[in-house]
Design an enzyme around this catalytic site. Structure first.
Site, PDB file in Angstrom:
ATOM      1  N   TYR A  95      36.837   2.647  -0.755  1.00  0.00           N
ATOM      2  CA  TYR A  95      35.602   1.959  -0.356  1.00  0.00           C
ATOM      3  C   TYR A  95      35.798   1.175   0.939  1.00  0.00           C
ATOM      4  O   TYR A  95      35.511  -0.018   1.009  1.00  0.00           O
ATOM      5  CB  TYR A  95      35.144   0.992  -1.440  1.00  0.00           C
ATOM      6  CG  TYR A  95      34.648   1.596  -2.733  1.00  0.00           C
ATOM      7  CD1 TYR A  95      34.520   2.969  -2.919  1.00  0.00           C
ATOM      8  CD2 TYR A  95      34.307   0.767  -3.793  1.00  0.00           C
ATOM      9  CE1 TYR A  95      34.074   3.489  -4.122  1.00  0.00           C
ATOM     10  CE2 TYR A  95      33.859   1.284  -4.992  1.00  0.00           C
ATOM     11  CZ  TYR A  95      33.741   2.641  -5.155  1.00  0.00           C
ATOM     12  OH  TYR A  95      33.295   3.145  -6.341  1.00  0.00           O
ATOM     13  N   GLY A  96      36.270   1.816   1.979  1.00  0.00           N
ATOM     14  CA  GLY A  96      36.454   1.131   3.256  1.00  0.00           C
ATOM     15  C   GLY A  96      37.375  -0.072   3.093  1.00  0.00           C
ATOM     16  O   GLY A  96      38.461   0.043   2.543  1.00  0.00           O
TER      17      GLY A  96
END
Length: 180
Positions: free
Chosen positions: A91-92
């Site tokens: 997720y980044g």
């Protein structure tokens, strides 16, 4: 393949505002504050809220603005009696943002952190723990399981080593449910 989704400051602010209104809405509907709905984890009986906070797309940029907004969202969650927060290595920068927010607010004992790895890769786990500023996580999940033969042996070993309290599997795609 990692897919990065961008959210505007306005969209994030709207989500934050909606989150902040949830406890007041419950109070207005009943006249009194209601307890958080929880369910027990079958193996231990530990109770968790049935609704948690997800970090995909909204915590994925490690900058001052996102950290500030994330700190407000997480504090609102905790103040309202919530504690379940879900993130993933894919997720980044979400794990980094969450780790900094939890550490800065001294919230480690007040939250239940679930994170996910794309594979049973020791380097990926080490990176996740570093980004979360944690020696262990509450729930470690094998993410997007597509192969019914995929093994959880390494996850069980990490649990035995104390790197997580629980293990699990997830899938984002309906077509993968049979494998799960």
């Amino acid at each position: 393949m990692n897919r990065i989704t961008h959210i505007t400051r306005r969209e994030f602010s709207c989500a934050l505002a909606a989150t902040a209104l949830l406890p007041q809405a419950a109070l207005a509907q009943t006249g009194t504050a209601q307890p958080i709905i929880t369910r027990a984890i079958p193996g231990t009986g530990e109770r968790l809220p049935v609704v948690g906070l997800g970090t995909a797309s909204v915590f994925n940029s490690d900058d001052a603005s996102t950290r500030h907004a994330a700190a407000q969202v997480v504090q609102t969650l905790v103040d309202a009696g919530g504690r379940l927060i879900d993130t993933a290595s894919s997720y980044g920068d979400a794990e980094s943002v969450l780790g900094k927010v939890i550490a800065a607010g001294a919230l480690q004992s007040k939250v239940f952190v679930a994170t996910k790895l794309e594979s049973p890769d020791a380097a990926e786990l080490k990176r996740s723990l570093a980004r979360l500023h944690a020696a262990k996580v509450d729930l470690l999940q094998l993410h997007n399981v597509r192969d019914p033969q995929q093994s959880l042996a390494q996850f069980r070993a990490w649990k035995a080593q104390g790197l997580c309290r629980y293990i699990g599997i997830t899938s984002t795609y309906h077509g993968d449910f049979a494998a799960v």
